[in-house]
Design a protein around this motif. Sequence first.
Motif, PDB file in Angstrom:
ATOM      1  N   THR A 195       0.819  -1.212   0.000  1.00 17.43           N
ATOM      2  CA  THR A 195       0.000   0.000   0.000  1.00 17.43           C
ATOM      3  C   THR A 195       0.853   1.262   0.000  1.00 17.43           C
ATOM      4  O   THR A 195       0.393   2.326  -0.406  1.00 17.43           O
ATOM      5  CB  THR A 195      -0.928   0.015   1.225  1.00 17.43           C
ATOM      6  N   ARG A 196       2.097   1.158   0.452  1.00 14.62           N
ATOM      7  CA  ARG A 196       3.035   2.277   0.423  1.00 14.62           C
ATOM      8  C   ARG A 196       4.451   1.716   0.386  1.00 14.62           C
ATOM      9  O   ARG A 196       4.702   0.595   0.816  1.00 14.62           O
ATOM     10  CB  ARG A 196       2.861   3.189   1.638  1.00 14.62           C
ATOM     11  N   GLY A 226       1.174  -0.762  -4.921  1.00 18.08           N
ATOM     12  CA  GLY A 226       0.137  -1.476  -5.656  1.00 18.08           C
ATOM     13  C   GLY A 226       0.595  -2.794  -6.233  1.00 18.08           C
ATOM     14  O   GLY A 226      -0.177  -3.457  -6.936  1.00 18.08           O
ATOM     15  N   LYS A 227       1.829  -3.208  -5.949  1.00 18.06           N
ATOM     16  CA  LYS A 227       2.354  -4.472  -6.453  1.00 18.06           C
ATOM     17  C   LYS A 227       2.729  -5.375  -5.282  1.00 18.06           C
ATOM     18  O   LYS A 227       3.071  -4.911  -4.201  1.00 18.06           O
ATOM     19  CB  LYS A 227       3.585  -4.249  -7.330  1.00 18.06           C
TER      20      LYS A 227
END
Length: 266
Positions: A228-229, A237-238
């Motif tokens: 998320t970060r 996002g990965k």
Amino acid sequence: MRSCLIDKLSYLYELSQPAYLFAPEPPRRRCQDSLLIDRLDELRPLEARAHQRADDLRTLALWLERDVLSLAGPDLPTRQELFDFIVEQLRQREPEDPSRIGTMRVALQNQRNDLLAFAGVLDQKLDAIASDTAVAGHLVRATCLLHRKPTSVAFWQAWNRLHAAIDRRFHEVWTAVSQALHDTPRSSSLVENLNSRLRNCLTLRHHLDGGRAWLELLKFFVNHRRFTRSRCSGRVGKSPREAMTGEAHSHSLTLLGLGPLQPRQI
């Protein structure tokens, strides 16, 4: 007013001075003086040995820091030889303070291979640099040692000598060695970071049976959970799997056979 302040300052000065400057010295007998002198003569050799021991330990600590555990240093066999020498010197001084010197000596001796593991990795990288650039291995090692003090006069003198020896490939070797040093961690911080992430998951699941299956499920979750970060914007996002392979995958629940993820209904 001035006299009042002077009186107060004088009073504070008297309070700050040792009592023996103002209190009358009690009479002492000659036998007491001789006893104190004898006691002082006994303590002076102990003081001298304590100072010598402190100097020796300080020297050994500097050797361990700068010549053995320093990232820019000699090859692994040389580090091991120096490490064993330091441990042996601590062993010789251990009877003087077993509780502290002995504890440190045992800790160093038991962790020798772990503490020097980074040196073997660095040696492999330097050998690869020597092979790729067709530069002698001792010159690549000298380039590594040159990273110790990059601001002294001796540094620039060694820089010029090494530049003349390697010639046109010097900057290529310097850049490769600098990158190798940067990418070689000396501590277990990476492992500790991973353990800190897994510790909560492991300690809260002691009641579950089939520990091996639980570890496999935990590994799957960690490898397929999307970030998320992150400090690296390209990882947001990965999942770790997507970041490593460059290939996208379905949601982790879908990969477990629970069907496609349904859109949230509002």
